[in-house]
Design a protein around this motif. Sequence first.
Motif, PDB file in Angstrom:
ATOM      1  N   CYS A   1      62.698  30.596 -51.061  1.00  0.00           N
ATOM      2  CA  CYS A   1      63.421  31.626 -51.208  1.00  0.00           C
ATOM      3  C   CYS A   1      62.485  32.902 -51.209  1.00  0.00           C
ATOM      4  O   CYS A   1      61.212  32.519 -51.625  1.00  0.00           O
ATOM      5  CB  CYS A   1      63.831  31.857 -52.889  1.00  0.00           C
ATOM      6  N   GLY A   2      62.831  34.626 -51.462  1.00  0.00           N
ATOM      7  CA  GLY A   2      61.799  35.256 -51.098  1.00  0.00           C
ATOM      8  C   GLY A   2      60.712  35.047 -49.904  1.00  0.00           C
ATOM      9  O   GLY A   2      61.067  34.422 -49.012  1.00  0.00           O
ATOM     10  N   THR A   3      59.290  34.913 -50.962  1.00  0.00           N
ATOM     11  CA  THR A   3      57.676  35.022 -49.639  1.00  0.00           C
ATOM     12  C   THR A   3      57.878  33.635 -49.760  1.00  0.00           C
ATOM     13  O   THR A   3      56.981  33.011 -48.721  1.00  0.00           O
ATOM     14  CB  THR A   3      56.797  34.933 -51.089  1.00  0.00           C
ATOM     15  N   SER A   4      58.292  32.529 -50.596  1.00  0.00           N
ATOM     16  CA  SER A   4      58.198  30.734 -49.812  1.00  0.00           C
ATOM     17  C   SER A   4      59.320  31.113 -48.728  1.00  0.00           C
ATOM     18  O   SER A   4      58.488  29.678 -47.972  1.00  0.00           O
ATOM     19  CB  SER A   4      58.709  30.358 -51.784  1.00  0.00           C
TER      20      SER A   4
ATOM     21  N   ILE B   1      60.158  24.548 -51.216  1.00  0.00           N
ATOM     22  CA  ILE B   1      58.782  25.511 -51.248  1.00  0.00           C
ATOM     23  C   ILE B   1      58.651  26.515 -52.389  1.00  0.00           C
ATOM     24  O   ILE B   1      60.004  27.796 -52.687  1.00  0.00           O
ATOM     25  CB  ILE B   1      58.394  26.459 -49.847  1.00  0.00           C
ATOM     26  N   THR B   2      57.932  26.991 -53.725  1.00  0.00           N
ATOM     27  CA  THR B   2      58.367  27.143 -54.460  1.00  0.00           C
ATOM     28  C   THR B   2      56.952  27.373 -55.195  1.00  0.00           C
ATOM     29  O   THR B   2      55.870  26.776 -55.889  1.00  0.00           O
ATOM     30  CB  THR B   2      59.524  26.772 -55.274  1.00  0.00           C
ATOM     31  N   GLN B   3      56.691  29.034 -55.403  1.00  0.00           N
ATOM     32  CA  GLN B   3      55.293  29.230 -56.302  1.00  0.00           C
ATOM     33  C   GLN B   3      55.173  28.579 -57.596  1.00  0.00           C
ATOM     34  O   GLN B   3      54.905  28.026 -58.553  1.00  0.00           O
ATOM     35  CB  GLN B   3      55.600  30.277 -56.255  1.00  0.00           C
ATOM     36  N   SER B   4      56.854  28.931 -58.805  1.00  0.00           N
ATOM     37  CA  SER B   4      57.267  29.444 -60.079  1.00  0.00           C
ATOM     38  C   SER B   4      57.641  27.434 -59.880  1.00  0.00           C
ATOM     39  O   SER B   4      57.097  27.155 -61.047  1.00  0.00           O
ATOM     40  CB  SER B   4      57.730  29.910 -60.483  1.00  0.00           C
ATOM     41  N   GLY B   5      58.127  26.687 -59.359  1.00  0.00           N
ATOM     42  CA  GLY B   5      58.965  25.430 -59.500  1.00  0.00           C
ATOM     43  C   GLY B   5      60.116  26.003 -59.750  1.00  0.00           C
ATOM     44  O   GLY B   5      60.524  24.505 -60.456  1.00  0.00           O
TER      45      GLY B   5
ATOM     46  N   THR C   1      66.437  27.682 -55.483  1.00  0.00           N
ATOM     47  CA  THR C   1      65.437  26.044 -54.526  1.00  0.00           C
ATOM     48  C   THR C   1      66.063  25.263 -55.705  1.00  0.00           C
ATOM     49  O   THR C   1      65.492  23.530 -55.142  1.00  0.00           O
ATOM     50  CB  THR C   1      64.022  26.736 -54.781  1.00  0.00           C
TER      51      THR C   1
ATOM     52  N   VAL D   1      53.889  40.941 -60.032  1.00  0.00           N
ATOM     53  CA  VAL D   1      55.529  40.050 -58.826  1.00  0.00           C
ATOM     54  C   VAL D   1      55.606  39.812 -57.618  1.00  0.00           C
ATOM     55  O   VAL D   1      56.606  38.731 -56.984  1.00  0.00           O
ATOM     56  CB  VAL D   1      56.234  40.990 -59.765  1.00  0.00           C
TER      57      VAL D   1
ATOM     58  N   SER E   1      54.078  38.439 -54.351  1.00  0.00           N
ATOM     59  CA  SER E   1      53.357  37.198 -54.341  1.00  0.00           C
ATOM     60  C   SER E   1      52.602  36.743 -53.042  1.00  0.00           C
ATOM     61  O   SER E   1      52.334  37.661 -52.411  1.00  0.00           O
ATOM     62  CB  SER E   1      54.303  36.107 -53.787  1.00  0.00           C
TER      63      SER E   1
ATOM     64  N   GLU F   1      59.201  45.148 -52.099  1.00  0.00           N
ATOM     65  CA  GLU F   1      59.608  45.488 -53.432  1.00  0.00           C
ATOM     66  C   GLU F   1      58.715  45.775 -54.548  1.00  0.00           C
ATOM     67  O   GLU F   1      58.940  46.406 -55.084  1.00  0.00           O
ATOM     68  CB  GLU F   1      58.332  43.535 -53.526  1.00  0.00           C
TER      69      GLU F   1
HETATM   70  C1  G6P Z   1      61.187  35.569 -57.067  1.00  0.00           C
HETATM   71  C2  G6P Z   1      60.132  37.033 -56.650  1.00  0.00           C
HETATM   72  C3  G6P Z   1      59.103  36.222 -55.651  1.00  0.00           C
HETATM   73  C4  G6P Z   1      59.588  35.375 -54.845  1.00  0.00           C
HETATM   74  C5  G6P Z   1      60.376  34.437 -54.803  1.00  0.00           C
HETATM   75  C6  G6P Z   1      60.814  32.549 -54.790  1.00  0.00           C
HETATM   76  O1  G6P Z   1      62.428  36.850 -56.016  1.00  0.00           O
HETATM   77  O2  G6P Z   1      60.339  38.167 -57.114  1.00  0.00           O
HETATM   78  O3  G6P Z   1      58.033  36.796 -55.546  1.00  0.00           O
HETATM   79  O4  G6P Z   1      59.181  34.970 -53.658  1.00  0.00           O
HETATM   80  O5  G6P Z   1      61.678  34.912 -56.552  1.00  0.00           O
HETATM   81  O6  G6P Z   1      59.869  32.074 -56.213  1.00  0.00           O
HETATM   82  P1  G6P Z   1      59.259  30.460 -56.235  1.00  0.00           P
HETATM   83  O7  G6P Z   1      58.394  30.700 -57.433  1.00  0.00           O
HETATM   84  O8  G6P Z   1      60.597  29.571 -56.131  1.00  0.00           O
HETATM   85  O9  G6P Z   1      58.481  31.091 -54.994  1.00  0.00           O
END
Ligand code: G6P
Length: 629
Positions: free
Chosen positions: A321-324, A367-371, A376, A419, A421, A508
């Motif tokens: 999602c988003g940047t990922s 693909i996910t920053q936060s997991g 996702t 927030v 990324s 954003e």
């Molecule tokens: C939110 C954040 C975005 C991020 C997206 C996916 O919308 O504000 O910056 O890209 O979630 O998050 P993730 O942790 O799955 O990469």
Amino acid sequence: MCGIVGYIGPQECVDFLVQGLRRLEYRGYDSAGIVTLGADGAMSIVKAAGRIDKLVAKLAQCATPGSLGIGHTRWATHGAATDENSHPHVGGDGLLAVVHNGVIDNFRPLKERLEAMGYAFRSATDTEVVAHLIAGFWEQELAANPSLDHNDVAAAGYQPLVNAVRSALQLLQGTYGLAVVFREFPEVIIAAKLGSPLVVGVGEGEHFLASDASPLAGFTDKIVFLDDHEIAVLTSDSLRLVHRDLGEKHADVKTLDLQAGDVDKAGYDHFMLKEIFEQPDTLRNTMRGRLSLDEATAHFGGLNLTPKELRSVKRIVLTGCGTSWHAGLVGEYLIEELARIPVEVEYASELRYRNPPLDDGTLMFAITQSGETADTLAAMREMKRMGHMTLAISNVVGSTIAKEAHGGIYLHAGPEIGVASTKAFTSQCVALTMLALYLGRMRHLSFTQGQRIIEQLQELPEHVARALEGDAAIRKIAAKYCECRTFLYLGRQYNFPAALEGALKLKEISYIHAEGYPAAEMKHGPIALVDADTPSVFIVPHGAVFDKVMANMEEIKARGGPVVAITCEDGARDVAGLADDVIEIPRVPDFLQPIVTAIPCQLLAYYTAVLRGCDVDKPRNLAKSVTVE
Ligand code: G6P
């Protein structure tokens, strides 16, 4: 979405709770609140709509004694951001207090039932249902065992409290990271997890609780990641884990490499700026130990697939999602070019409900920053259910997606708190480049081609550092255009996803409308937007499609639109005649360009937002970790 903290030990807890909430504020910042319990069981609850500073101002006016407490920072889902809807929520008649991260899907019928039973609701939240349910079951427990006293409950490892919590959880549909404190038991916190992250920090005669590890930095390096369907019973000197199906569980205490300096601003005005400037190092960390010149390939310790299995991969699905998701688009170009494997990139929120025809031999990467992103996670579970191999590319060790995947690649980019990324995106792109190299070397890439790619990757952090030197010049460009109401971001091939990501960064954090587009495609619509007040940011480094993008730039100039060009420093003259402003970056091969061009886009968005007075690290309506659908 929403952050939870908790403390039990010898110290007064309020300072830890507030500091922990500040570190979790990226998860939501509509309102915040805490509850502390004094040794006599006196419950002090303070909550405030708005940022944590509002809570701190209120706390200065009232005492919140206690060495046990829990706190919450909220991203509103059910009910507006008001004091009443802020957590903690009280169950029964002040019997207990609850903080919750997640969503209870069936809260409406439960609420109706509880109201019919006489429970009075003070908020519009789904969480209050949980508080009353637990209170109800605890009252039943007491009614069934009238002789049950405090010592019995403590001697039983607080099992009667666990029973009440578990009975309530059984009625819930949805997700929760939950912490509960009981007025009569000011020495224990009960926590529970399903779908929303929760960790326990183990200290000397104290325990901490948090939605992620960042509040623990500087307090303890011993951490336990709770699993779904697990209930934790925390006292100052004991930690008991009970799993729904497995019963009593041994706590697997991991050592965490997280310093307090990792989660503060280190002198920068904002986390986002700090994270932008960290990128030369974070990219090195993502690559560390993974590149082998001897074998001319990359190595990953955690893919958990044999080379033979990887050779039989016929198709790759990248989702996020988003940047990922933007990183996934970069990955599509990379893997198709370097490994010649067909790739599809899907929004996770779409994939989870689609039923695409996928053959055996399909490998999925979440693909996910936060997991923790809910869509996702759901997309990954759906693919897993269908029997496909699912791997994760994630930044957060022990996160739900990382744990549920068959294997994966950690980014090692360090905590990302802003927030929007930034460093996670560039690390995702580097991880995908290494993956493409690895898969390519199993197929047609030669030894010398592999070595060349490794050398180019090793030079990348230096190039990124050079791109960061454009900081002051980019600030001036931001000042020139920061009052504009619409921006276009245009690029082709590898720089098309870079344009999408550049536009996302700007909208954003500065709230300026921005569209990312393939540069040649803009004449099929968006060019109608072009006028003297609509800047077009052209991502046009020298490479395969340089001349083509220059032709697209001519089309914009012919219509009087201002042009900001991001191009190579050694060829800046080529665009100077057409562009109103030029941002120079070092020359890198096409496949690494989105990583280097991301830097000026991040800085342009950052300075535009700062000049417009926006709250860069906590933009309105957003949250970093979106654990709701
Ligand atoms: C939110 C954040 C975005 C991020 C997206 C996916 O919308 O504000 O910056 O890209 O979630 O998050 P993730 O942790 O799955 O990469």
